[in-house]
Design a protein around this motif. Structure first.
Motif, PDB file in Angstrom:
ATOM      1  N   SER A 227       0.837  -1.211   0.000  1.00  0.00           N
ATOM      2  CA  SER A 227       0.000   0.000   0.000  1.00  0.00           C
ATOM      3  C   SER A 227       0.869   1.257   0.000  1.00  0.00           C
ATOM      4  N   ARG A 231       0.980   4.167  -2.813  1.00  0.00           N
ATOM      5  CA  ARG A 231       0.747   5.566  -2.460  1.00  0.00           C
ATOM      6  C   ARG A 231       1.875   6.452  -2.975  1.00  0.00           C
ATOM      7  N   ASN A 234       1.593   6.753  -6.794  1.00  0.00           N
ATOM      8  CA  ASN A 234       0.507   7.644  -7.191  1.00  0.00           C
ATOM      9  C   ASN A 234       0.873   9.107  -6.944  1.00  0.00           C
ATOM     10  N   GLU A 251      -1.306  15.232   0.349  1.00  0.00           N
ATOM     11  CA  GLU A 251      -0.619  14.039  -0.154  1.00  0.00           C
ATOM     12  C   GLU A 251       0.445  13.577   0.836  1.00  0.00           C
ATOM     13  N   ARG A 254      -1.215  11.610   3.520  1.00  0.00           N
ATOM     14  CA  ARG A 254      -1.567  10.245   3.132  1.00  0.00           C
ATOM     15  C   ARG A 254      -0.344   9.338   3.132  1.00  0.00           C
ATOM     16  N   VAL A 255       0.793   9.861   2.667  1.00  0.00           N
ATOM     17  CA  VAL A 255       2.027   9.079   2.692  1.00  0.00           C
ATOM     18  C   VAL A 255       2.462   8.835   4.130  1.00  0.00           C
ATOM     19  N   SER A 258       0.340   6.103   5.547  1.00  0.00           N
ATOM     20  CA  SER A 258       0.723   4.814   4.968  1.00  0.00           C
ATOM     21  C   SER A 258       2.057   4.350   5.534  1.00  0.00           C
TER      22      SER A 258
END
Length: 629
Positions: A227, A231, A234, A251, A254-255, A258
């Motif tokens: 995942s 990530r 992307n 962003e 989100r990283v 993750s």
């Protein structure tokens, strides 16, 4: 991963039976000589490493002691052993040197052969997987992300190499060391051996518990890492969108989340590992302490408790040395478990990919097109996307519950004619053209070239007969000449130049510092959209097919560049059958027939003038693009 997120590829992976056994069966069998040589050398190396402590203990008793103890070694015939102390001393010295030399040579041999075997398997897995990827139906790539496909070629193949090189050899080392030590100890003194090895059941039980406890944690970590990689990919792939929407902090968050999952799952594994390794060392230490206490008491006082007989100093020294040998191989178990778990998951992915059925391939009785003229016929063609893994592999794809992309489309295009497809985005125009190349097969109806159903001819001859210029022009990282020549790798420099001139690309190429040897960068990033499009057209000119498919070939260029490209397209289409997918209607006004598609159906057809006079959907699109004129 939820049930809804699980793809047919994921389900197929889960159905792979004994993936590591299959790995050896499919890739190890042809390389079994190298594997056998590596295993044999490893066996000899580990066995040789056990010789010095045994020889040392024997020499202490027979040579350096009272010299009343006979010089005897397990598995060595008495006739080979010298009779005098001095000769026995040199015999012991040479045995120790020989054992170390043998261990060194065999370690080198098994290192070389094991790496050769492992890396050769990794090479074969990568190339076979890539070849399978190229053979897979386009619908697989419609469904899968590039990062997931790349993980199979890179990460998974690498995990298999580590397993074959390290885990396999370390497992053998573990078995040889534990088994060899137990054999030697029981040969020297079975009673003290029982004392030394009394912790072995505890070691085995602790290891089995660790393996069961850590397996789900490894799976969770692998999922978190996958995942995280997705990530990152992307985020980097969409960096332009991230910047233009001022979403860097979103962003990054989100990283960060993750990455936190990777951290937490990794620490979950490490917590068990940090418990397991000290625990193994503690048990091995208890074995050492028990051996030292019982053996030392035996030497000083006599046989303790139920034990009986004599214990020599040399035997005691050998036991002490051998007890220490338990720790290192048993401490490797956590690494071996890690490598085996990774390899099992990777083998599932590799063989899950290998097991995906390929539907778009040559039939056993497929014929090759011979000097095709270029007559194209679509008869009652319908198409719906299906799951490429679950479909039955027949002549038509089972669309299942997916809505149809095309319904009952029919038209003919004679050699030299141009047929254009227009309509809103998502109407099925590109899919319709791709059916001719057999990038997909129709759900119903047939597509024919020169009267032959395209499913009945060889893919090589079909795709040699059809040139395709996509709206998403792809250039490989290389020179301009290499990209023009792609697919016609033997074309001369002169032919490449003539093709570029026909595509009106020669002028801008010649203005570049290195001309045709200019490198275009990954996906042609060093060139403008119009330049990339003209190189793609030059590639099609060089290919010189009787049928040409132009999928919005001028969609991403300015008006001046469009005029230049259109001139080259007009020349290119003069003597061949041309299918044109167009968003700008001005590029298809001279087409012999225009098909207007909506929701996969042909709602109008005719020439430009006929359709304008009809005042229907095409006329509305024309007025919208020409400001009512």
């Amino acid at each position: 991963m939820t049930a809804d997120d699980e793809s047919a590829f994921d389900r197929l992976r889960a159905e792979v039976d004994r993936p590591l056994t299959r790995l050896f069966r499919e890739y190890g069998a042809s390389r079994k000589r190298w594997l056998a040589l590596g295993l044999a050398a490893n066996l000899l190396a580990q066995t040789a490493s056990l010789v010095p402590p045994v020889v040392l203990g024997t020499a202490i008793d027979a040579v350096f002691g009272s010299q009343t103890t006979p010089y005897a070694l397990p598995l060595v015939p008495a006739a080979w052993i010298p009779t005098t102390p001095e000769a026995q001393f040199w015999f012991s010295a040479w045995l120790i040197v020989g054992a170390f030399a043998t261990a060194a040579v065999c370690t080198w041999v098994y290192g070389v052969t094991a790496n050769f075997f492992a890396h050769d398997v990794m090479h074969a897995v990568r190339t076979d997987s890539f070849e399978k990827l190229l053979r897979l139906d386009m619908q697989f790539f419609d469904d899968k992300q590039t990062g997931e496909v790349m993980a199979i070629l890179n990460n998974d193949a690498g995990n298999l190499e580590v397993f074959l090189d390290n885990a396999l050899m370390n497992s053998l080392r573990l078995l040889v060391m534990v088994g060899g030590i137990a054999f030697i100890l029981f040969s020297l003194n079975p009673q003290l051996a029982l004392v030394t090895l009394v912790v072995v059941p505890g070691l085995v039980g602790f290891t089995l518990w660790f393996m069961r406890a850590v397996a789900p944690r490894y799976r969770a970590r692998q999922s978190a890492v996958a995942s995280f990689n997705t990530r990152i990919e992307n985020g980097i792939g969409g960096v332009e969108l991230v910047k233009t929407t001022n979403s860097e902090s979103f962003e990054s968050g989100r990283v960060r989340d993750s990455s936190a999952d990777v951290y937490e799952t990794t620490m979950s594994v490490l917590k068990l590992s940090y418990l397991y390794r000290p625990g193994m060392e503690l048990l091995a230490g208890l074995s050492f302490a028990a051996t030292f206490v019982v053996g030392g008491y035996w030497l000083l006082v006599g046989a303790p408790g139920p034990l009986a007989g004599e214990l020599s100093v040399g035997t005691f020294v050998t036991f002490i040395f051998m007890t220490q040998r338990f720790v290192a191989p048993l401490a490797e178990v956590s690494n071996i478990v890690d490598q085996v778990q990774n390899a099992r998951a990777s083998a599932e992915r590799v063989f899950g990919l290998a097991d995906i059925p390929v539907h778009i391939e040559d039939r056993p009785d497929a014929v090759a097109l011979s000097d095709p003229e270029g007559r194209v016929e679509y008869e009652s063609v319908s198409f719906a996307y299906s799951d490429p893994v679950l479909s039955d592999g027949g002549d038509s794809a089972d669309g299942g519950d997916d809505p149809p992309v095309l319904e009952d489309v029919s038209f003919d295009a004679a050699p030299g004619e141009t047929v254009a497809f227009v309509g809103p985005t998502g109407a099925g125009k590109s899919t319709l053209a791709k059916l001719l190349l057999r990038l997909y097969d129709p759900t119903a109806g047939s597509v024919r070239l020169d009267g032959e159903d395209v499913r009945a001819v060889t893919l090589d001859s079909l795709r040699n007969a059809v040139g395709y210029v996509s709206q998403d022009t792809h250039l490989f990282d290389g020179t301009i000449a290499e990209n023009v020549r792609y697919g016609r790798f033997d074309a001369s420099d002169e032919a490449v130049r003539e093709a570029a001139e026909a595509a009106e690309a020669h002028e801008f190429i010649a203005d570049m510092p290195e001309g045709y040897e200019t490198r275009v960068g990954e996906r042609g990033v060093k060139l403008s959209g119009g330049q990339r499009q003209r190189i793609a057209l030059a590639r099609a000119v060089l290919h010189d097919p009787p049928v040409l498919v132009l999928d919005e070939a001028t969609s991403a260029v300015d008006t001046e560049t469009e005029r230049a490209i259109q001139r080259s397209l007009d020349r290119l289409a003069e003597d061949r059958t041309t299918l044109v997918i167009a968003h700008r209607l001005s590029t298809v006004v001279d087409a012999d027939e225009i098909l207007v598609l909506e929701d996969g159906r042909v709602v109008e057809r005719g020439t430009h003038d006929d359709l304008l006079a009809r005042g229907g959907r095409y006329a509305s699109l024309w007025r919208a693009q020409t400001n009512g004129r």
